[in-house]
Design a protein around this motif. Structure first.
Motif, mmCIF file in Angstrom:
data_model
loop_
_atom_site.group_PDB
_atom_site.id
_atom_site.type_symbol
_atom_site.label_atom_id
_atom_site.label_comp_id
_atom_site.label_asym_id
_atom_site.label_seq_id
_atom_site.Cartn_x
_atom_site.Cartn_y
_atom_site.Cartn_z
ATOM 1 N N ASN A 197 -40.594 31.554 53.689
ATOM 2 C CA ASN A 197 -40.044 30.345 52.655
ATOM 3 C C ASN A 197 -40.516 29.454 52.176
ATOM 4 O OD1 ASN A 197 -37.666 32.681 52.257
ATOM 5 N ND2 ASN A 197 -36.701 31.430 53.896
ATOM 6 N N PHE B 285 -40.811 25.359 51.317
ATOM 7 C CA PHE B 285 -40.029 24.074 50.196
ATOM 8 C C PHE B 285 -40.927 23.152 50.044
ATOM 9 C CE2 PHE B 285 -36.490 25.455 52.537
ATOM 10 C CZ PHE B 285 -36.915 26.820 53.422
ATOM 11 N N TYR C 137 -40.167 18.928 50.965
ATOM 12 C CA TYR C 137 -40.047 17.637 51.001
ATOM 13 C C TYR C 137 -40.562 16.492 50.252
ATOM 14 C CZ TYR C 137 -36.727 20.330 53.916
ATOM 15 O OH TYR C 137 -35.312 21.127 54.420
ATOM 16 N N ASN D 254 -42.131 28.731 56.556
ATOM 17 C CA ASN D 254 -40.911 28.670 56.965
ATOM 18 C C ASN D 254 -40.858 30.552 57.545
ATOM 19 O OD1 ASN D 254 -37.492 30.527 56.894
ATOM 20 N ND2 ASN D 254 -38.979 29.538 59.098
ATOM 21 N N GLY E 171 -34.675 32.284 63.303
ATOM 22 C CA GLY E 171 -34.309 30.890 63.150
ATOM 23 C C GLY E 171 -35.005 30.474 61.919
ATOM 24 N N ASN E 172 -34.969 28.963 61.623
ATOM 25 C CA ASN E 172 -36.069 28.412 60.626
ATOM 26 C C ASN E 172 -36.513 27.030 60.553
ATOM 27 O OD1 ASN E 172 -33.242 26.763 61.597
ATOM 28 N ND2 ASN E 172 -32.669 26.838 59.518
ATOM 29 N N TYR F 75 -37.864 17.163 65.408
ATOM 30 C CA TYR F 75 -38.741 17.390 64.696
ATOM 31 C C TYR F 75 -39.573 15.598 65.648
ATOM 32 C CZ TYR F 75 -38.356 21.269 61.712
ATOM 33 O OH TYR F 75 -38.375 22.585 61.424
ATOM 34 N N PRO G 262 -44.417 15.897 60.307
ATOM 35 C CA PRO G 262 -42.987 16.238 61.352
ATOM 36 C C PRO G 262 -43.500 17.426 61.917
ATOM 37 C CG PRO G 262 -41.451 15.752 59.331
ATOM 38 C CD PRO G 262 -43.245 16.026 59.142
ATOM 39 N N PHE H 293 -42.739 20.803 65.157
ATOM 40 C CA PHE H 293 -41.272 21.457 65.319
ATOM 41 C C PHE H 293 -40.831 20.822 66.916
ATOM 42 C CE2 PHE H 293 -37.720 24.219 65.624
ATOM 43 C CZ PHE H 293 -37.541 24.877 66.354
ATOM 44 N N GLN I 234 -35.138 24.120 68.189
ATOM 45 C CA GLN I 234 -33.963 23.921 68.427
ATOM 46 C C GLN I 234 -32.496 25.039 68.539
ATOM 47 O OE1 GLN I 234 -33.241 28.011 65.102
ATOM 48 N NE2 GLN I 234 -34.217 26.722 64.043
ATOM 49 N N SER J 116 -28.977 22.538 60.009
ATOM 50 C CA SER J 116 -28.562 24.178 59.031
ATOM 51 C C SER J 116 -27.210 24.222 59.399
ATOM 52 C CB SER J 116 -29.951 24.554 58.597
ATOM 53 O OG SER J 116 -30.405 25.128 60.472
ATOM 54 N N GLY K 273 -26.193 27.606 60.693
ATOM 55 C CA GLY K 273 -27.021 29.048 61.042
ATOM 56 C C GLY K 273 -28.854 29.030 60.698
ATOM 57 N N THR K 274 -29.011 30.618 61.651
ATOM 58 C CA THR K 274 -30.655 29.898 61.952
ATOM 59 C C THR K 274 -31.476 31.335 61.129
ATOM 60 O OG1 THR K 274 -30.260 32.094 63.392
ATOM 61 C CG2 THR K 274 -29.556 30.032 64.097
ATOM 62 N N GLY K 275 -30.876 31.018 59.832
ATOM 63 C CA GLY K 275 -31.791 32.451 58.731
ATOM 64 C C GLY K 275 -32.542 31.837 58.189
ATOM 65 N N GLY K 276 -33.258 30.865 58.163
ATOM 66 C CA GLY K 276 -34.459 30.697 57.361
ATOM 67 C C GLY K 276 -33.336 29.739 55.560
ATOM 68 N N THR K 277 -32.602 28.519 56.433
ATOM 69 C CA THR K 277 -32.329 28.273 55.288
ATOM 70 C C THR K 277 -32.957 26.788 54.982
ATOM 71 O OG1 THR K 277 -30.433 28.123 56.181
ATOM 72 C CG2 THR K 277 -29.750 29.630 55.153
ATOM 73 N N GLU K 278 -32.174 25.681 53.823
ATOM 74 C CA GLU K 278 -32.416 24.820 53.888
ATOM 75 C C GLU K 278 -32.423 23.676 54.643
ATOM 76 O OE1 GLU K 278 -30.812 23.017 50.046
ATOM 77 O OE2 GLU K 278 -30.688 20.892 50.404
ATOM 78 N N ALA K 279 -32.644 22.363 55.284
ATOM 79 C CA ALA K 279 -32.535 21.901 56.487
ATOM 80 C C ALA K 279 -32.559 21.226 55.833
ATOM 81 C CB ALA K 279 -33.548 22.080 57.541
ATOM 82 N N PHE K 280 -31.243 19.734 56.297
ATOM 83 C CA PHE K 280 -30.739 19.131 56.046
ATOM 84 C C PHE K 280 -31.567 17.381 57.445
ATOM 85 C CE2 PHE K 280 -28.267 19.284 52.326
ATOM 86 C CZ PHE K 280 -28.083 20.801 51.968
ATOM 87 N N PHE K 281 -32.238 16.463 57.039
ATOM 88 C CA PHE K 281 -32.736 15.480 58.142
ATOM 89 C C PHE K 281 -31.497 14.738 57.906
ATOM 90 C CE2 PHE K 281 -36.635 17.601 59.673
ATOM 91 C CZ PHE K 281 -37.117 18.209 58.940
ATOM 92 N N GLY K 282 -31.794 13.947 58.960
ATOM 93 C CA GLY K 282 -31.302 12.591 59.525
ATOM 94 C C GLY K 282 -32.415 11.792 59.293
#
Lengths: 115, 113
Positions: free
Chosen positions: A32, A34, A36, A94, A100-101, B35, B43, B45, B48, B94, B96-105
């Motif tokens: 995947n 991205f 940002y 990713n 995980g992601n 991160y 960043p 890693f 998680q 995010s 779940g753990t399935g490769g989705t978009e991550a939102f950052f602080g």
């Protein structure tokens, strides 16, 4: 280990110029992808993402990116930049095979748009 | 709908001290990642957390540890601080753990002196 390379560390443009930022990754499996963006004083925000399907993806604020699998590239483009596009841009990967992601980021490209 | 919130925003510590950073994920998110972003770099890693367990870890020493609480919020602890630990620490959430978009602080800026 996977890695992400962004070719330019700094880019300076005038308003209305076109922008293209390069991103290459090293990972042999399905990924995947991205982009940002981090505007001054703000948090990282997602510009666009590629999971599957049409390799040309469109994101927010007029940005688009093209996934070229054979070149392991995911370059970001915008036809005409504005002063408000001044920011730092990060490409991230990713790998789907990994649980995980976890995101692996490139080093970032600082873009300065002159009014 | 609150996004990812981190506290504190800035922190100054002395070498050898310990620090705890906190993160509340976006509503509906159950996975939290941390991160480290050094000046001028992207960043990196750290680890998680999902279901209160560390699920993945990056290339960071054991001085870096974490925790996730039942409400999905998370802490990052760093022991025996080194000057090189000075960085912006980002929390991402995010669903779940399935490769989705991550939102950052916004991040916590840690300075070690």
């Amino acid at each position: 280990a996977q890695s992400v390379s962004q070719h330019n560390h700094h880019v300076i443009l005038s308003e209305a110029a076109s922008l293209e930022l390069g991103c290459n990754y090293s990972y042999g499996g399905t990924v995947n992808l991205f982009w940002y963006v981090q505007y001054p004083g703000q948090h990282l925000q997602l510009l666009l993402k590629y999971f599957s399907g049409d390799p040309l993806v469109k994101g927010i604020k007029g940005f688009e990116a093209e996934f070229i699998k054979s070149k392991f590239s995911f370059n970001l483009r915008k036809p005409s930049v504005q002063w408000s596009d001044t920011a730092e841009y990060f490409c991230a990967v990713n790998p789907l095979r990994a649980a995980g992601n976890k995101l692996t980021f490139g080093g970032g490209t600082r873009v300065l748009v002159k009014p | 709908d609150a996004g990812v919130t981190q506290s504190p925003t800035h922190l100054i510590k002395t070498r050898g001290q310990q620090v705890t950073l906190r993160c509340s994920p976006k509503s509906g998110h159950d996975t939290v990642s941390w991160y480290q972003q050094a000046l001028g770099q992207g960043p990196q890693f750290i680890f998680q957390y999902y279901e209160e367990e560390e699920r993945q870890r990056g290339n960071f020493p054991d001085r870096f540890s974490g925790h996730q609480f039942p409400n999905y919020s998370s802490e990052l602890n760093v022991n025996a601080l080194l000057l090189g630990d000075s960085a912006l620490y980002l929390c991402a959430s995010s669903p779940g753990t399935g490769g989705t978009e991550a939102f950052f602080g916004q991040g916590t800026r840690l300075t070690v002196v």
